[in-house]
Design a protein around this motif. Sequence first.
Motif, short mmCIF file in Angstrom:
data_model
loop_
_atom_site.label_atom_id
_atom_site.label_comp_id
_atom_site.label_asym_id
_atom_site.label_seq_id
_atom_site.Cartn_x
_atom_site.Cartn_y
_atom_site.Cartn_z
N LEU A 107 67.06 -83.24 16.11
CA LEU A 107 67.69 -84.26 15.86
C LEU A 107 68.73 -85.18 15.17
O LEU A 107 69.12 -86.22 15.22
CB LEU A 107 65.99 -84.98 16.19
N MET A 108 67.90 -84.52 13.51
CA MET A 108 68.81 -84.94 12.37
C MET A 108 70.19 -84.45 13.24
O MET A 108 70.65 -85.52 11.96
CB MET A 108 67.98 -83.66 11.57
N MET A 109 70.35 -83.35 13.60
CA MET A 109 72.11 -82.80 13.73
C MET A 109 72.29 -84.26 15.19
O MET A 109 73.35 -84.74 14.30
CB MET A 109 72.70 -81.66 14.69
N GLU A 110 72.05 -84.45 15.88
CA GLU A 110 72.16 -85.87 16.54
C GLU A 110 72.57 -86.99 15.87
O GLU A 110 73.94 -87.40 15.79
CB GLU A 110 70.83 -85.73 17.28
N ALA A 111 71.50 -87.48 14.99
CA ALA A 111 71.41 -88.46 13.94
C ALA A 111 73.21 -88.96 12.96
O ALA A 111 73.71 -89.06 13.06
CB ALA A 111 70.63 -88.62 12.91
N MET A 112 73.21 -87.20 12.09
CA MET A 112 74.67 -86.92 12.10
C MET A 112 75.98 -87.09 12.22
O MET A 112 76.70 -87.19 11.58
CB MET A 112 73.97 -85.95 10.60
N ILE A 113 75.66 -86.84 13.88
CA ILE A 113 77.27 -86.67 14.61
C ILE A 113 77.38 -88.18 15.16
O ILE A 113 78.25 -87.98 14.64
CB ILE A 113 76.94 -85.84 16.26
#
Length: 269
Positions: free
Chosen positions: A183-189
């Motif tokens: 989820l964190m990766m998704e948001a950062m991308i």
Amino acid sequence: MQTSFQIAFIGAGNMARAIIGGLLAQGLPAQQIIACEPDLERLRDLEAQGIQIRSDNASAVRQADLVILAVKPQIMRDVCTPLRAAAAEKHPVFLSVAAGIRIQALADWLGADLALVRSMPNTPALVGKGACGLFANAQVTEQQKQEISQVMQATGLTLWVDKEDELDAVTAVSGSGPAYFFLMMEAMIAAGERLGLSPDTAKALTLQTAAGAAEMALQSEWDPAELRRRVTSPKGTTEQAILCFQQGGFSPLVDQALQACHQRAVELA
Ligand code: NAD
């Protein structure tokens, strides 16, 4: 890998094959592994690797020192109950990887006097980077625990907990944990793209940063809090982002999320 255990897998889906792949990679002879599985294609693949295959779960149990129950939780009862007689004859250790199935349920279905282990693995086991919590009942010997640690380490980190309830906390931290980082990766991308990066660049930078931060935290003598302080210069760029996270209630939100996950794990078991 040095274990004399004959290891039977009841169900040879994703999780079982992740463990089998790790065991073979660590040099366990394929003949020490028995796989039982209704999907013929999966069985043929395993047979081609030298693994013994069986179509009858009870015959696999009769041959095994360790039986890994790797079927979906909703069919565990129907799979275990017919194994009672074979379990009483051979007395192997049973290890379940199924989410939410308590030791007491396994004892009711398989036999009360058996050595039983319940585990909570996570999906990075599929790439050899799993984190797995294990709980053993009183019938499991220290020697058996050591052998089981070796087997489960084929998929990554393994840790024993003293109380079965702790597995609900393991679920909240590592069992469900990969999704929090996704989820964190998704948001950062998405944020990187909004700042003008191409989707490929935003993704590549995010994933490498996540992998790099995890590797650094694993290798470092400092804990994550200290590592964070060391990359957060006063009045610098990182400080602005961290302040923003803190003002938005990041840590209490993470706490709330893990509490909710824990509560659900308690309800499901
Ligand atoms: P999966 O569907 O890939 O594998 C289950 C296998 O069991 C299938 O190959 C199926 O054909 C087989 N099967 C069905 N009925 C059977 C029977 N009567 N006898 C023998 N085999 C039978 O599922 P999975 O993802 O490998 O999950 C297996 C267990 O691992 C689940 O209980 C799940 O809770 C647990 N688990 C999985 C993960 C994961 O990352 N995949 C993570 C944590 C826990």
